[in-house]
Design an enzyme around this catalytic site. Structure first.
Site, short mmCIF file in Angstrom:
data_model
loop_
_atom_site.label_atom_id
_atom_site.label_comp_id
_atom_site.label_asym_id
_atom_site.label_seq_id
_atom_site.Cartn_x
_atom_site.Cartn_y
_atom_site.Cartn_z
CD GLU A 79 -1.39 -2.25 2.16
OE1 GLU A 79 -2.17 -3.17 2.46
OE2 GLU A 79 -0.19 -2.22 2.51
N GLY A 125 8.85 -5.72 1.12
CA GLY A 125 9.81 -4.66 0.87
C GLY A 125 9.15 -3.30 0.95
CG HIS A 126 8.16 -1.13 4.09
ND1 HIS A 126 7.98 -0.84 5.42
CD2 HIS A 126 7.18 -1.99 3.76
CE1 HIS A 126 6.92 -1.51 5.87
NE2 HIS A 126 6.43 -2.22 4.89
CB THR A 127 9.71 1.01 -2.48
OG1 THR A 127 9.86 -0.38 -2.77
CG2 THR A 127 10.51 1.82 -3.50
CD GLN A 152 4.22 -9.45 5.40
OE1 GLN A 152 4.07 -9.39 6.61
NE2 GLN A 152 5.38 -9.74 4.86
NE ARG A 209 5.68 -13.02 -6.34
CZ ARG A 209 5.06 -13.77 -5.43
NH1 ARG A 209 4.53 -14.92 -5.77
NH2 ARG A 209 4.97 -13.35 -4.17
CE LYS A 248 2.43 2.92 -5.90
NZ LYS A 248 2.79 1.74 -6.69
N GLY A 266 2.55 10.94 -5.39
CA GLY A 266 3.79 10.58 -6.09
C GLY A 266 4.71 9.86 -5.13
#
Length: 427
Positions: A15, A41-43, A227, A306, A334, A418
């Site tokens: 999210e 993974g936290h981007t 998650q 993925r 987003k 963004g």
């Protein structure tokens, strides 16, 4: 008194929790990761630079903050050390004064990863869960079976070796006689993990005591989940779930503090819905709109690469998330990805054999037996990535946000337009 905040994902993960944690970190002293492993993974994008973190809390990118890894996490020592090295190579100096690991945290061992992959390979068709193969599930299994290796065990090599031998003895029966694979040799695995476990030792600490000390000093703490709500082992879309409790309530058990220390919950909601791996997904779009969301949203896993399945926002799923987490605020991420769509649909209910449903059915795979009921809202063409106030958003975007608030009864207080830290509206 300082306000402690829990940040959780309200959908199926991905999210944008990393960005929200990064934003809120400026107002806290301590950041605690309380569950999950490196299957998430936290981007974060800071000044145009992309950073992906899997185990270390996102707050590590801020100077003078203390980051803690709680007992509810399962930690892969090799992944942890490589993450340390990656941060140091970026000029982010990380040491035991800024990062600590609970001595009660369970470790992911090499045989956990082998077992994870072997199981998934043996499953056929609909039985596949879509696991990342990182060993998270088997590590949690050993924890519950009381055969797990805990972080503190690295301080007592003989104890750790004895526990490994006991765990592997049982698993080798599976490897040889069920998966038709060669047995695991403890000696080889012991030697392979030594460089990594040795590096863990300076970071071990009593995390419960650390949190209590900070709390008594009146300093705020942020609890960071991994998650999403509907991957929760108890309340998610079982069996297509993760192996830990992802809900806000687990911040207490997963870090070692009382529930009264959790003052506020922020639920992170993506402006549409995505899912990785197998499992039912009522609002999934296998069409041009779905491809628009996937492309514009860069919907590819930070951990696995993925492609994520994409669909319209599912308010039924989110109602359940609000019921389970009781958030005081929503962080909507987003929103910019929806720009350019002439119409936007939101799922407000499900049609089922039992009639109209406002919440997800609770039987196994119940979501695969419902049809979404949609409300259609106007879209907007404008690029909103440079907008910094709610009032400046297109009228249709404002209407979309108000629809979410009305349906869920929770204020949308943070809006991301963004990936960069600066591309955020705070109402």
């Amino acid at each position: 008194m300082a306000e402690n905040v829990v940040v959780v994902g309200a959908q199926w993960g991905d999210e944008g929790k990393g960005k929200i944690v990064d934003l809120l970190t400026e107002k806290v002293e301590v950041i605690v990761r309380f569950q999950g492993g490196n299957n998430a993974g936290h981007t974060l994008v800071v000044k145009g630079h992309k950073v992906v973190l899997h185990l270390i809390p996102s707050g590590i990118l801020h100077p003078d903050k203390l980051c803690l890894i709680g007992n509810g996490v399962v930690l892969d020592p090799e992944v942890f050390c490589r993450e340390l090295d990656g941060l140091n190579s970026l000029g982010v100096q990380v040491g035991p004064s800024s990062l600590k690991i609970s001595r009660k945290t369970h470790l992911i061992m090499p045989y956990h990863k082998l077992l994870d992959s072997a199981r998934e390979e043996k499953k056929k068709g609909p039985d596949k869960i879509g696991t990342t193969g990182r060993g998270i599930g088997p590590a949690y299994e050993d924890k519950v079976a009381r055969t797990g290796i805990r972080a503190a065990d690295v301080l007592k090599p003989q104890l750790m070796l004895a526990k490994m031998e006991k765990a592997v003895e049982e698993k080798n029966v599976l490897f040889q006689h069920y998966f038709d694979q060669p047995p695991v040799k403890v000696k080889d695995m012991w030697e392979a993990i030594q460089p990594w476990t040795e590096r863990l030792k300076p970071y071990l600490a009593d995390i419960s005591a650390e949190i209590a000390s900070v709390h008594h000093a009146g300093k705020p703490v942020l609890f960071e989940g991994a998650q999403g709500t509907h991957l929760d082992i108890d309340h998610g879309t079982y069996p297509y779930v993760t192996s830990s409790n992802t809900l806000a309530g687990n911040a207490s058990a997963g870090s070692g503090c009382g529930p009264s220390a959790l003052h506020k919950v922020v639920a992170v909601v993506k402006a549409y819905t995505t899912r990785v791996g197998a499992g039912p997904f009522p609002t999934e779009l296998d069409d041009e709109t779905g491809r628009h969301l996937q492309t514009q949203g860069a919907e590819f896993g930070a951990t696995t690469g993925r492609a994520r399945r994409c669909g319209w926002l599912d308010l039924v799923v989110l109602r359940e998330s609000c019921r389970l987490n009781a958030p005081q605020e929503i962080a909507l991420t987003k929103l910019d990805v929806l720009s350019g769509l002439p119409q936007i649909r939101v799922c407000t209910g499900y049609e089922s054999t039992e009639g109209r449903l406002a919440f997800p059915p609770q039987m196994e795979n119940g979501l695969s037996q419902v049809d979404p009921v949609y409300e259609t809202l106007p879209g907007w063409e404008e690029d909103i990535s440079e907008i910094r106030s709610f009032a400046a958003l297109p009228a249709a975007a404002q209407e979309y946000i108000r629809c979410i608030e009305q349906e869920l009864g929770v204020k949308v207080g943070i809006i991301s337009v963004g990936p960069d830290r600066e591309q955020t509206l705070v109402r």
